[in-house]
Design a protein around this motif. Sequence first.
Motif, PDB file in Angstrom:
ATOM      1  N   GLU A   1       0.808  -1.209   0.000  1.00 41.69           N
ATOM      2  CA  GLU A   1       0.000   0.000   0.000  1.00 41.69           C
ATOM      3  C   GLU A   1       0.848   1.268   0.000  1.00 41.69           C
ATOM      4  N   THR A   2       2.090   1.166  -0.423  1.00 42.91           N
ATOM      5  CA  THR A   2       2.931   2.349  -0.526  1.00 42.91           C
ATOM      6  C   THR A   2       2.291   3.287  -1.524  1.00 42.91           C
ATOM      7  N   ARG A   3       2.020   4.496  -1.094  1.00 40.48           N
ATOM      8  CA  ARG A   3       1.406   5.472  -1.991  1.00 40.48           C
ATOM      9  C   ARG A   3       2.428   6.522  -2.372  1.00 40.48           C
ATOM     10  N   ALA A   4       2.660   6.633  -3.667  1.00 40.68           N
ATOM     11  CA  ALA A   4       3.590   7.621  -4.192  1.00 40.68           C
ATOM     12  C   ALA A   4       3.222   7.875  -5.649  1.00 40.68           C
ATOM     13  N   ILE A   5       3.538   9.069  -6.133  1.00 40.24           N
ATOM     14  CA  ILE A   5       3.226   9.369  -7.531  1.00 40.24           C
ATOM     15  C   ILE A   5       3.952   8.391  -8.440  1.00 40.24           C
ATOM     16  N   ASN A   6       3.398   8.182  -9.624  1.00 38.71           N
ATOM     17  CA  ASN A   6       4.014   7.220 -10.532  1.00 38.71           C
ATOM     18  C   ASN A   6       4.286   7.792 -11.920  1.00 38.71           C
ATOM     19  N   SER A   7       4.133   9.116 -12.077  1.00 38.10           N
ATOM     20  CA  SER A   7       4.435   9.712 -13.378  1.00 38.10           C
ATOM     21  C   SER A   7       4.702  11.201 -13.229  1.00 38.10           C
TER      22      SER A   7
ATOM     23  N   LYS B   1      13.220  -2.502 -25.581  1.00 42.04           N
ATOM     24  CA  LYS B   1      11.836  -2.773 -25.982  1.00 42.04           C
ATOM     25  C   LYS B   1      11.042  -1.483 -26.177  1.00 42.04           C
ATOM     26  N   GLY B   2      11.713  -0.328 -25.980  1.00 41.77           N
ATOM     27  CA  GLY B   2      11.032   0.950 -26.159  1.00 41.77           C
ATOM     28  C   GLY B   2      10.202   1.379 -24.972  1.00 41.77           C
ATOM     29  N   ARG B   3      10.453   0.819 -23.795  1.00 40.49           N
ATOM     30  CA  ARG B   3       9.715   1.159 -22.571  1.00 40.49           C
ATOM     31  C   ARG B   3      10.577   2.026 -21.661  1.00 40.49           C
ATOM     32  N   VAL B   4       9.970   3.024 -21.051  1.00 47.14           N
ATOM     33  CA  VAL B   4      10.684   3.933 -20.147  1.00 47.14           C
ATOM     34  C   VAL B   4      11.135   3.160 -18.909  1.00 47.14           C
ATOM     35  N   VAL B   5      12.439   3.299 -18.565  1.00 52.18           N
ATOM     36  CA  VAL B   5      12.996   2.640 -17.384  1.00 52.18           C
ATOM     37  C   VAL B   5      13.412   3.642 -16.303  1.00 52.18           C
ATOM     38  N   TRP B   6      13.607   4.899 -16.675  1.00 52.61           N
ATOM     39  CA  TRP B   6      13.789   5.952 -15.671  1.00 52.61           C
ATOM     40  C   TRP B   6      13.337   7.282 -16.246  1.00 52.61           C
ATOM     41  N   VAL B   7      12.898   8.147 -15.319  1.00 51.72           N
ATOM     42  CA  VAL B   7      12.470   9.499 -15.669  1.00 51.72           C
ATOM     43  C   VAL B   7      13.021  10.432 -14.607  1.00 51.72           C
ATOM     44  N   SER B   8      13.579  11.564 -15.030  1.00 49.74           N
ATOM     45  CA  SER B   8      14.048  12.605 -14.117  1.00 49.74           C
ATOM     46  C   SER B   8      13.289  13.877 -14.440  1.00 49.74           C
TER      47      SER B   8
ATOM     48  N   ASN C   1       9.897   2.985  -2.323  1.00 48.80           N
ATOM     49  CA  ASN C   1       9.983   1.812  -3.184  1.00 48.80           C
ATOM     50  C   ASN C   1       8.575   1.255  -3.289  1.00 48.80           C
ATOM     51  N   VAL C   2       8.044   1.232  -4.485  1.00 44.78           N
ATOM     52  CA  VAL C   2       6.651   0.879  -4.696  1.00 44.78           C
ATOM     53  C   VAL C   2       6.575  -0.419  -5.486  1.00 44.78           C
ATOM     54  N   GLU C   3       5.901  -1.404  -4.925  1.00 41.72           N
ATOM     55  CA  GLU C   3       5.733  -2.677  -5.610  1.00 41.72           C
ATOM     56  C   GLU C   3       4.596  -2.568  -6.613  1.00 41.72           C
ATOM     57  N   THR C   4       4.802  -3.144  -7.782  1.00 37.42           N
ATOM     58  CA  THR C   4       3.759  -3.241  -8.799  1.00 37.42           C
ATOM     59  C   THR C   4       3.847  -4.637  -9.407  1.00 37.42           C
ATOM     60  N   PRO C   5       2.820  -5.060 -10.129  1.00 42.15           N
ATOM     61  CA  PRO C   5       2.898  -6.373 -10.784  1.00 42.15           C
ATOM     62  C   PRO C   5       4.062  -6.475 -11.780  1.00 42.15           C
ATOM     63  N   GLN C   6       4.528  -5.328 -12.308  1.00 38.63           N
ATOM     64  CA  GLN C   6       5.630  -5.339 -13.266  1.00 38.63           C
ATOM     65  C   GLN C   6       7.000  -5.342 -12.590  1.00 38.63           C
ATOM     66  N   GLY C   7       7.063  -5.285 -11.289  1.00 40.18           N
ATOM     67  CA  GLY C   7       8.335  -5.308 -10.581  1.00 40.18           C
ATOM     68  C   GLY C   7       8.551  -4.113  -9.679  1.00 40.18           C
ATOM     69  N   GLY C   8       7.861  -3.028  -9.931  1.00 38.71           N
ATOM     70  CA  GLY C   8       7.934  -1.882  -9.052  1.00 38.71           C
ATOM     71  C   GLY C   8       8.814  -0.765  -9.561  1.00 38.71           C
ATOM     72  N   TYR C   9       8.812   0.309  -8.786  1.00 35.33           N
ATOM     73  CA  TYR C   9       9.621   1.468  -9.124  1.00 35.33           C
ATOM     74  C   TYR C   9      10.057   2.160  -7.844  1.00 35.33           C
ATOM     75  N   ARG C  10      11.102   2.948  -7.985  1.00 34.13           N
ATOM     76  CA  ARG C  10      11.613   3.754  -6.877  1.00 34.13           C
ATOM     77  C   ARG C  10      11.365   5.214  -7.233  1.00 34.13           C
TER      78      ARG C  10
ATOM     79  N   VAL D   1      13.239  15.165  -9.059  1.00 31.69           N
ATOM     80  CA  VAL D   1      12.523  13.941  -8.693  1.00 31.69           C
ATOM     81  C   VAL D   1      12.832  12.888  -9.746  1.00 31.69           C
ATOM     82  N   TYR D   2      13.054  11.661  -9.287  1.00 33.05           N
ATOM     83  CA  TYR D   2      13.386  10.559 -10.192  1.00 33.05           C
ATOM     84  C   TYR D   2      12.410   9.413 -10.009  1.00 33.05           C
ATOM     85  N   LEU D   3      12.049   8.763 -11.093  1.00 31.08           N
ATOM     86  CA  LEU D   3      11.362   7.476 -11.074  1.00 31.08           C
ATOM     87  C   LEU D   3      12.316   6.476 -11.707  1.00 31.08           C
TER      88      LEU D   3
END
Length: 156
Positions: free
Chosen positions: A26-32, A86-93, A123-132, A145-147
Amino acid sequence: MGPACLYSLLVVLFATSAVPAQKSKETRAINSFLGVSIGSTLEEARSKLTPLGTGGGRDTRDGGRKEAWTLKGTDYANIAFKTDGKGRVVWVSAFTRPGKEIPFSKLGDLSKSTQAPGSAVWNVETPQGGYRLVAKGANGKASVVYLLSLEFPKIQ
């Protein structure tokens, strides 16, 4: 992206890699940032950012792409991101404009973060593996801010 920006990103990646992951689902944090999130396609990221500014980049050795965007009319001055092969975003600053720094508490539930002077990390868990989510800045307000994807490629 210049060497200083890349160096800063590497410092954040290595400095936060030792931060233990929260186990709560239930970690709540922005994701985009402005609609660009971990897992977005290159085309999706560009379609979100094109009306807001100008950008460009280069292909990477791993088949991905790095792009940096200068924005107008948003609280963010710049956004940079990297895609994988694969053309998928792996980090965003995202870099805020002076005076538009974001309180850490608006980015996520601070009780679910790991904090140090000048930073907060979720650190946010998602079905795809999560993000920091990493927030850096003075006085509890993020100027950058970094994702970062927590999905790691399998070692063969």
